[in-house]
Motif scaffolding. Structure first.
Motif, PDB file in Angstrom:
ATOM      1  N   LEU A 127       0.839  -1.193   0.000  1.00  0.00           N
ATOM      2  CA  LEU A 127       0.000   0.000   0.000  1.00  0.00           C
ATOM      3  C   LEU A 127       0.876   1.246   0.000  1.00  0.00           C
TER       4      LEU A 127
ATOM      5  N   PHE B   9      -5.368   2.940  -1.390  1.00  0.00           N
ATOM      6  CA  PHE B   9      -5.762   1.554  -1.652  1.00  0.00           C
ATOM      7  C   PHE B   9      -6.017   1.322  -3.141  1.00  0.00           C
TER       8      PHE B   9
ATOM      9  N   LYS C 170     -10.468  -4.838  -2.459  1.00  0.00           N
ATOM     10  CA  LYS C 170      -9.238  -4.234  -1.943  1.00  0.00           C
ATOM     11  C   LYS C 170      -9.349  -2.716  -1.821  1.00  0.00           C
ATOM     12  N   THR C 171     -10.539  -2.197  -1.998  1.00  0.00           N
ATOM     13  CA  THR C 171     -10.716  -0.747  -2.031  1.00  0.00           C
ATOM     14  C   THR C 171     -10.647  -0.132  -0.633  1.00  0.00           C
ATOM     15  N   ALA C 172     -10.595   1.192  -0.604  1.00  0.00           N
ATOM     16  CA  ALA C 172     -10.589   1.912   0.673  1.00  0.00           C
ATOM     17  C   ALA C 172     -11.873   1.643   1.445  1.00  0.00           C
TER      18      ALA C 172
ATOM     19  N   ALA D 284     -11.579  -1.780   2.965  1.00  0.00           N
ATOM     20  CA  ALA D 284     -10.653  -1.756   4.099  1.00  0.00           C
ATOM     21  C   ALA D 284     -11.291  -1.084   5.304  1.00  0.00           C
TER      22      ALA D 284
ATOM     23  N   LEU E   6      -4.566  -4.599   8.484  1.00  0.00           N
ATOM     24  CA  LEU E   6      -4.323  -4.359   7.071  1.00  0.00           C
ATOM     25  C   LEU E   6      -3.622  -5.558   6.419  1.00  0.00           C
TER      26      LEU E   6
ATOM     27  N   MET F  23      -5.278  -7.403   3.254  1.00  0.00           N
ATOM     28  CA  MET F  23      -4.619  -7.556   1.963  1.00  0.00           C
ATOM     29  C   MET F  23      -4.431  -9.029   1.608  1.00  0.00           C
TER      30      MET F  23
END
Length: 421
Positions: free
Chosen positions: A349, A363, A369-371, A374, A414, A418
């Motif tokens: 990241l 991100f 996997k987007t903000a 997350a 995180l 991921m």
């Protein structure tokens, strides 16, 4: 499925964000310094007046706020017939926009003007034009340069909120003289009671001698009646007549009206509040400046970065003098900022290099996997970061550097996110 659609431009308006009202934690005192409220509360006479009319809440208010308009007239030497009252001065600002602005018109405000100005302007389909300030202060030449044939109104907070700066009355008069006669100049004097500068005037003289200027004021600041929502405007008769035609018939409640009358007549309470504010505004400015920090000169009941409140002032002075605590905090932040940047970077990241007490994490845009993904993943683990869509950063999260435990938990979270765990 069809549904009602707002007028064009409504959804482009950023909603007004008031100062936070924090929820006290057990054993911790909370100081609310976010809304420029007086630390003294209202005049005891205003509270008594409020209570006296509480037994008759079944009755509609007198529709023109006559008693209050007369009290304001006595206090300022004004014709009550040229005064209109509202549920806070911001209601009056909106009434002015509805009366004098329309689709395709333009209204001018300054870079850091009161946030209600663009809201009121855009709500009626007009365009909000920003005139650049100089040193966080209104620049009259910039306003005049921004005038076009579409300009119908100029908003001017003097003193300005949130900067606390002001322009002398000569500059206000120069602004009025330079504007076309059909352009309405709105002088918002919400903080005028705190000003002690010889070259300042709230604008009553200009209103009295022109046909295109109004001045608004509020009972929310030095009078301490913010919860009652009450303000007023002095203007030419033809403007008062026009605005009254769209004003709600009972827009000022009876308790608010009589509390405001008592408040404006209690000049001793006002004088005490003004003197206290001036003393501590000067002291805060001096003490903060000694630390090498810049404080914008203020004439209101706040300074950047602090508002003026008794307990908070003493707490702030003590905090400023505790240099050991500041050094510890700075060192801790630097250590963990570097650690977070490195560890999050190892996860693939991107982290924008930061010099503050937070890091900005970017991100991917791929699904899962987007903000947003997350943010939801971390929130379920009790780790709350700041989404930044309103700042134009939809693919990023901002993380405040927290305790060692929190920092490590975020990195662990995180890592699992991921890895798709």
């Amino acid at each position: 499925m069809s549904r009602p659609v707002p007028n064009p431009g409504i959804l482009d308006i950023a909603p007004y964000t008031p100062g936070k009202t924090p929820v006290p934690e057990p054993g911790r005192k909370v100081f609310k310094l976010s809304a420029n409220e007086t630390p003294f509360g209202p005049s005891p006479k205003a509270i008594e007046a409020f209570k006296r009319v509480a037994d008759h809440l079944e009755d509609y208010p007198e529709g023109t706020s006559r008693v209050l308009r007369e009290a304001i007239g006595r206090s300022f030497g004004l014709d009550p017939n040229r005064i209109i009252c509202g549920a806070g001065s911001d209601e009056i600002l909106n009434l002015l926009a509805h009366t004098y602005l329309g689709q395709g018109d333009e209204a001018i405000s300054t870079t850091h003007g009161f946030l209600v100005y663009p809201i009121a302007t855009m709500a009626v389909g007009a365009r909000n034009v920003i005139a650049e300030e100089t040193n966080l202060t209104c620049n009259v030449d910039a306003i005049l340069k921004a005038v076009t044939p579409k300009t119908k109104l100029v908003w001017l907070a003097n003193p300005n909120n949130p900067t606390g700066t002001y322009i002398p009355f000569d500059e206000v008069k120069r602004l009025r003289a330079g504007l076309p006669s059909h352009v309405l100049l709105v002088l918002d004097a919400a903080y005028c009671d705190y000003v002690s500068r010889n070259d300042y005037e709230m604008g009553i003289e200009l209103v009295a001698t022109t046909e295109n200027t109004v001045v608004t004021h509020t009972f929310s600041k030095i009078h301490g009646l913010a919860a009652l929502r009450i303000g007023w405007m002095f203007g030419p008769e033809h403007i008062i007549d026009a605005v009254n035609r769209i004003r709600g018939p009972f827009n000022v409640s009876t308790p608010a009206m009589y509390a405001a009358v008592a408040a404006i007549e209690d000049t001793a309470h006002q004088a005490m509040s003004k003197q206290f504010t001036e003393t501590w505004r000067n002291r805060l400015t001096e003490e903060i400046t000694k630390l090498g920090l810049k404080v914008t000169p203020s004439v209101a009941n706040f300074v950047l970065p602090f508002n003026v409140s008794t307990p908070a002032m003493y707490a702030a002075v003590a905090a400023i003098e505790d240099t050991a605590h500041q050094a510890m905090s700075k060192q801790f932040t630097e250590t963990w900022r570097n650690w977070l940047t490195e560890e999050i970077g190892k996860l693939g990241l991107k982290v924008t290099p930061s010099v503050a007490n937070f890091v900005l994490i970017h991100f991917p845009t791929e699904k899962g996997k987007t903000a947003d993904d997350a943010d939801a993943f971390l929130t379920k683990r009790g780790l709350v970061l700041r989404a930044l869509k309103n700042y134009g950063l939809p693919h990023s999260l901002r993380m405040t550097i927290g305790t060692e435990e929190a920092n490590r938990l975020v990195v662990d979270g995180l890592r699992d996110f991921m890895a798709g765990k």
